[in-house]
Structures are given as C-alpha cells and as structure tokens.
Design a protein around this motif. Structure first.
Motif, PDB file in Angstrom:
ATOM      1  N   ASP A  12      72.607 210.224  -1.909  1.00  0.00           N
ATOM      2  CA  ASP A  12      71.995 210.758  -3.951  1.00  0.00           C
ATOM      3  C   ASP A  12      73.281 209.203  -4.304  1.00  0.00           C
ATOM      4  O   ASP A  12      73.903 208.205  -3.378  1.00  0.00           O
ATOM      5  CB  ASP A  12      72.984 211.781  -3.929  1.00  0.00           C
ATOM      6  CG  ASP A  12      74.039 212.205  -3.451  1.00  0.00           C
ATOM      7  OD1 ASP A  12      74.573 211.759  -2.974  1.00  0.00           O
ATOM      8  OD2 ASP A  12      73.674 213.157  -2.635  1.00  0.00           O
ATOM      9  N   ARG A  14      77.143 210.628  -5.503  1.00  0.00           N
ATOM     10  CA  ARG A  14      77.983 211.723  -5.763  1.00  0.00           C
ATOM     11  C   ARG A  14      78.599 210.325  -5.644  1.00  0.00           C
ATOM     12  O   ARG A  14      79.130 209.302  -5.012  1.00  0.00           O
ATOM     13  CB  ARG A  14      78.134 212.239  -4.646  1.00  0.00           C
ATOM     14  CG  ARG A  14      78.609 211.965  -2.977  1.00  0.00           C
ATOM     15  CD  ARG A  14      78.227 213.639  -2.479  1.00  0.00           C
ATOM     16  NE  ARG A  14      76.996 213.458  -1.911  1.00  0.00           N
ATOM     17  CZ  ARG A  14      76.454 215.379  -1.334  1.00  0.00           C
ATOM     18  NH1 ARG A  14      77.075 215.601  -0.895  1.00  0.00           N
ATOM     19  NH2 ARG A  14      75.305 215.473  -1.713  1.00  0.00           N
ATOM     20  N   GLU A  44      70.884 212.121  -7.633  1.00  0.00           N
ATOM     21  CA  GLU A  44      71.549 212.801  -8.387  1.00  0.00           C
ATOM     22  C   GLU A  44      73.094 212.685  -8.072  1.00  0.00           C
ATOM     23  O   GLU A  44      73.486 211.694  -7.445  1.00  0.00           O
ATOM     24  CB  GLU A  44      71.744 214.414  -8.439  1.00  0.00           C
ATOM     25  CG  GLU A  44      71.773 214.569  -6.617  1.00  0.00           C
ATOM     26  CD  GLU A  44      71.395 215.984  -6.069  1.00  0.00           C
ATOM     27  OE1 GLU A  44      70.560 216.232  -6.562  1.00  0.00           O
ATOM     28  OE2 GLU A  44      71.781 215.738  -5.216  1.00  0.00           O
ATOM     29  N   GLU A  46      77.310 212.380  -9.061  1.00  0.00           N
ATOM     30  CA  GLU A  46      78.584 211.628 -10.314  1.00  0.00           C
ATOM     31  C   GLU A  46      78.744 209.883 -11.061  1.00  0.00           C
ATOM     32  O   GLU A  46      78.621 209.808 -12.391  1.00  0.00           O
ATOM     33  CB  GLU A  46      80.217 211.876 -10.107  1.00  0.00           C
ATOM     34  CG  GLU A  46      80.540 212.984  -9.944  1.00  0.00           C
ATOM     35  CD  GLU A  46      80.336 213.494  -8.873  1.00  0.00           C
ATOM     36  OE1 GLU A  46      81.304 214.317  -8.441  1.00  0.00           O
ATOM     37  OE2 GLU A  46      78.977 213.299  -7.638  1.00  0.00           O
ATOM     38  N   LEU A  48      75.254 207.704 -10.562  1.00  0.00           N
ATOM     39  CA  LEU A  48      74.215 208.298 -10.731  1.00  0.00           C
ATOM     40  C   LEU A  48      73.533 207.476 -12.088  1.00  0.00           C
ATOM     41  O   LEU A  48      73.254 206.612 -12.958  1.00  0.00           O
ATOM     42  CB  LEU A  48      73.198 208.776 -11.195  1.00  0.00           C
ATOM     43  CG  LEU A  48      71.706 208.909 -11.261  1.00  0.00           C
ATOM     44  CD1 LEU A  48      71.317 208.245 -10.464  1.00  0.00           C
ATOM     45  CD2 LEU A  48      71.600 210.341 -10.926  1.00  0.00           C
ATOM     46  N   ALA A  49      74.656 208.001 -13.347  1.00  0.00           N
ATOM     47  CA  ALA A  49      74.625 206.505 -14.472  1.00  0.00           C
ATOM     48  C   ALA A  49      75.128 205.642 -14.418  1.00  0.00           C
ATOM     49  O   ALA A  49      74.530 204.178 -15.973  1.00  0.00           O
ATOM     50  CB  ALA A  49      75.395 207.816 -15.527  1.00  0.00           C
ATOM     51  N   GLU A  50      76.480 205.502 -14.083  1.00  0.00           N
ATOM     52  CA  GLU A  50      76.707 203.773 -13.630  1.00  0.00           C
ATOM     53  C   GLU A  50      75.448 203.442 -13.394  1.00  0.00           C
ATOM     54  O   GLU A  50      75.616 202.080 -13.714  1.00  0.00           O
ATOM     55  CB  GLU A  50      77.993 204.254 -12.716  1.00  0.00           C
ATOM     56  CG  GLU A  50      78.545 202.458 -12.577  1.00  0.00           C
ATOM     57  CD  GLU A  50      79.946 202.711 -11.943  1.00  0.00           C
ATOM     58  OE1 GLU A  50      80.257 201.289 -11.595  1.00  0.00           O
ATOM     59  OE2 GLU A  50      80.732 203.256 -11.732  1.00  0.00           O
ATOM     60  N   ARG A  52      72.436 203.721 -13.183  1.00  0.00           N
ATOM     61  CA  ARG A  52      71.552 203.719 -14.030  1.00  0.00           C
ATOM     62  C   ARG A  52      71.138 202.722 -15.467  1.00  0.00           C
ATOM     63  O   ARG A  52      70.234 201.922 -15.647  1.00  0.00           O
ATOM     64  CB  ARG A  52      70.709 205.324 -14.484  1.00  0.00           C
ATOM     65  CG  ARG A  52      70.210 205.774 -13.846  1.00  0.00           C
ATOM     66  CD  ARG A  52      70.055 207.127 -14.993  1.00  0.00           C
ATOM     67  NE  ARG A  52      69.238 208.134 -14.373  1.00  0.00           N
ATOM     68  CZ  ARG A  52      68.135 208.471 -13.313  1.00  0.00           C
ATOM     69  NH1 ARG A  52      67.534 207.265 -13.642  1.00  0.00           N
ATOM     70  NH2 ARG A  52      67.735 209.097 -12.917  1.00  0.00           N
ATOM     71  N   ARG A  53      72.425 202.064 -15.729  1.00  0.00           N
ATOM     72  CA  ARG A  53      72.942 200.972 -16.383  1.00  0.00           C
ATOM     73  C   ARG A  53      72.049 199.968 -16.598  1.00  0.00           C
ATOM     74  O   ARG A  53      72.131 198.961 -17.052  1.00  0.00           O
ATOM     75  CB  ARG A  53      74.540 201.198 -17.237  1.00  0.00           C
ATOM     76  CG  ARG A  53      74.692 202.830 -17.718  1.00  0.00           C
ATOM     77  CD  ARG A  53      75.858 201.925 -18.595  1.00  0.00           C
ATOM     78  NE  ARG A  53      77.323 202.644 -17.667  1.00  0.00           N
ATOM     79  CZ  ARG A  53      77.834 203.569 -16.879  1.00  0.00           C
ATOM     80  NH1 ARG A  53      77.435 204.772 -17.817  1.00  0.00           N
ATOM     81  NH2 ARG A  53      78.712 203.583 -16.520  1.00  0.00           N
ATOM     82  N   ASP A  59      63.357 207.709  -7.273  1.00  0.00           N
ATOM     83  CA  ASP A  59      63.946 209.412  -6.473  1.00  0.00           C
ATOM     84  C   ASP A  59      62.609 209.930  -5.860  1.00  0.00           C
ATOM     85  O   ASP A  59      61.782 209.385  -6.091  1.00  0.00           O
ATOM     86  CB  ASP A  59      63.920 210.433  -7.354  1.00  0.00           C
ATOM     87  CG  ASP A  59      64.577 211.448  -7.238  1.00  0.00           C
ATOM     88  OD1 ASP A  59      64.493 211.425  -6.427  1.00  0.00           O
ATOM     89  OD2 ASP A  59      64.659 212.435  -8.153  1.00  0.00           O
TER      90      ASP A  59
END
Length: 365
Positions: A12, A14, A44, A46, A48-50, A52-53, A59
C-alpha cells in the motif's frame, strides 16, 4: 538509454520508508524519461493522494498475501510492463512466482527494506520456515535482488541460502532538503512552544523504533528546558504517553502525529535521534543530515553505521542503552557542528544516484 515502462509493486502507500522510496524512485525514473505506475495490494495509505497526482495507480484489491499471485499474474499478462520492482516481503517472494505463471518476459527486481530475520523473529517456527522457504524460491526466480544496506543484503543471503554476491546494495534515495517557507516554519516553530534544545525523532510509533528507550534517555538528560518531539503515529502512542507521564516528562514531550513533509521539523530542531532496535537503512538519518542537523543513533543493524560512516558523521551508541544515549545526546548538544559536512554526506544519497543504479541493474541505463 532505453526508455521503459516500470511497475512499482507495494502492499500500500502508508507513510513508511519503503513507500517513500517508491515515490522518490518514481519521480526520478519519470524525470529520466521512463513511464511508471504503482501496483498496490490495497490502494490506501497516507501517501496515496500524493502518488495519484503523478502516476497511474493499479489496485489489485488483494486483502491478503495469498490473494496476490493470481491477480498479479493477470496484471502482468495484461499490462506487460518492461520491469516489475517489488518491495517488501512477502511480495518479494510472490512477485517472481506470479511473473513465472504469467510468462512475463520483463525483469523482476526484488528489494528488501528491513532485516527480515529480526522483524519476524518472534513469529514462531512455522512462520520462520515460511519466510526461509519463500525467499529460497522467490529470490532465485527474481532477475535482480537488492538490499538497502550491506546488512540487509547479508540477511537476505542468509535467509535464502544464496551467495552474498547474488545481492546488490543500493542505499535508499533521499530527496535533498528544500528550505520550507517562512509561514510553514513559523507554524512548526509554534508546535515546539518554548524551550531549547529541541530534540526530534521521526518514525512510526511501533516497537522496533524503541521510542521508550528515547523517552528514558531524555528523562536522564540534565537539561530541564529541553523539548522532545516524536513525529509519527502508531500502535505504541498510548503506552508512550503513559511512560512520559510516569517519567515526569509529559510536559516536555510533544506527540506531533504524522506529517507527509517532515522538512520544517528538521529545519527547526537542534538534534535528531534514532533509537531503533534495528533498521533496514534509516532514511530519516539522511533527511536529518540534509538539514545539517547533528545525529545520535543506536548502532543497530544495519543502516545507521553505514550512513554515519561508523561515527564520522554522527554519534553511535549501543542498542538499548538509555544512559549511553543520554550521554551522547548531551555531548553532541555541547559540541560544534560542521553542518556543511553533514549536508555533503546527505548528498551521497541523492535520488539520481540510486535511480541510475536501479536502471543499470534493469539494463535500462
């Protein structure tokens, strides 16, 4: 240089060291012209958002390790990347098996970021057998095997009963320091409240990091105005808060939680301390050095001594020795610091250096 499509396989995203390594490598691979996508057991975490950019995210929706092989084999048959980089056991054992089943013709590089024999030492004989058997099989099927320190490579070789020269050491890449904005520095400065010196530790609040040792050493420090900040979160937080209260230092210990960018915390600290029982490498030490921040670390296997050049760039103390840790912290705080030398040492771990080594092993350099 041959341009390639590279898939990075992780459990993941994290906020751990291996996950940060993946993001740093991805950024450097793309800068050099390659395509990158992240393949996750579970999308999933912390970071992940970075991710995705900047990158495609796949997944696998594999809740357990036993679910990985068929879905990963399907992914490899469908996407057919030029290379798969798998990090962290058991993915390092499962990925080569999935590649074999898929008839995958690209290279499979496996990399370990911890001392597995110690990480799983208390899990029992059956788990120990599974660890050794799976690495014996998986590592042999892999195209390339990487450890993030000499100690990690030695552990991989011992577990899999392979020759040490079958493994390559590539130190973790660490982004060099960028000075935070005045506004960010001011906000973090306020978290420290009053008091000096400021002692910082960065890492998940889990047993292997042994923050309890750090709290005990901090309580012995003859500096009543000193502040200790623990940057990270994890299962041990409640126990550590209770210990701080028991030691009478609760008002001087700051539990700051997880922050995706630790830079302003390094920039506002006076000393960095690592109290781990063992490490695969120790990225946070390099991050601290990149800010010219003096370092005290336990001499744990296997990264800190390699990063600090056996004590040339920081103070090393025995694992588990709170009085020795307290004495070292006190001594370093009283000693002059050659911050330029520390920053130059950090530059030895620049992302470009590590990325090019990975690409060379994959024949993409």
């Amino acid at each position: 240089m041959r341009l390639a499509r590279i898939s990075l396989l992780l459990p993941d995203l994290r906020g751990g060291g291996a996950e940060r390594l993946g993001l740093v490598l991805a950024e450097e691979f793309v800068r050099l012209g390659h395509e990158v996508e992240f393949v996750l057991m579970r999308a999933e975490g912390e970071l992940l958002a970075e991710a995705r950019r900047g990158y495609p995210i796949v997944d696998l929706n594999a809740p357990r390790a036993r679910n990985v092989v068929p879905v990963l084999a399907r992914y490899l048959r469908t996407r057919r990347p030029d290379a798969l980089i798998a990090a962290m056991w058991p993915l390092t054992a499962l990925a080569p098996i999935a590649a074999l089943i898929a008839g995958f013709r690209g290279k499979v590089l496996v990399s370990e970021h911890s001392i597995l024999s110690q990480q799983y030492a208390s899990w029992g004989k059956l788990h120990s057998f599974a660890l050794q058997f799976s690495t014996c099989v998986g590592y042999r099927l892999a195209s390339v095997r990487v450890g993030v320190s000499h100690g990690a490579c030695a552990d991989m070789a011992a577990l899999s009963r392979m020759a040490l020269d079958c493994f390559e050491t590539i130190y973790n890449p660490v982004r060099l320091a960028k000075q935070p904005s005045p506004e960010v520095l001011q906000a973090v400065d306020a978290l420290w409240e009053t008091g000096r010196p400021r002692i910082l530790s960065v890492g998940a609040l889990k047993p292997v990091k042994n923050h309890a040792l750090l709290l005990r050493a901090f309580a012995m420090l003859p500096r009543s105005e000193a502040k200790l900040m623990l940057l990270g979160k994890g299962q041990n937080e409640a126990a550590l808060r209770a210990l701080a209260a028991e030691l009478g230092i609760a008002d001087r210990v700051i539990f700051a939680g997880f922050h995706p960018d630790p830079a302003p915390f390094y920039a506002t600290a006076d000393l960095f301390v690592l109290s781990s029982d063992y490490e695969g490498f120790g990225n946070v030490i390099v991050e601290a050095l990149s800010f010219g921040l003096p370092v005290v670390s336990t001499d744990c296997p296997s990264g800190p001594a390699e990063i600090l050049a056996e004590g040339r760039f920081g103070r090393l103390v025995p694992v588990g020795d709170a009085p020795a840790l307290a004495r070292a912290m006190d001594a370093v705080l009283d000693s002059p610091v050659d911050r330029d030398a520390l920053r130059q040492r950090a530059a030895d771990f620049a992302p470009e250096i590590a990325a090019r080594k990975y690409l060379d092993l994959l024949s993409f350099a």
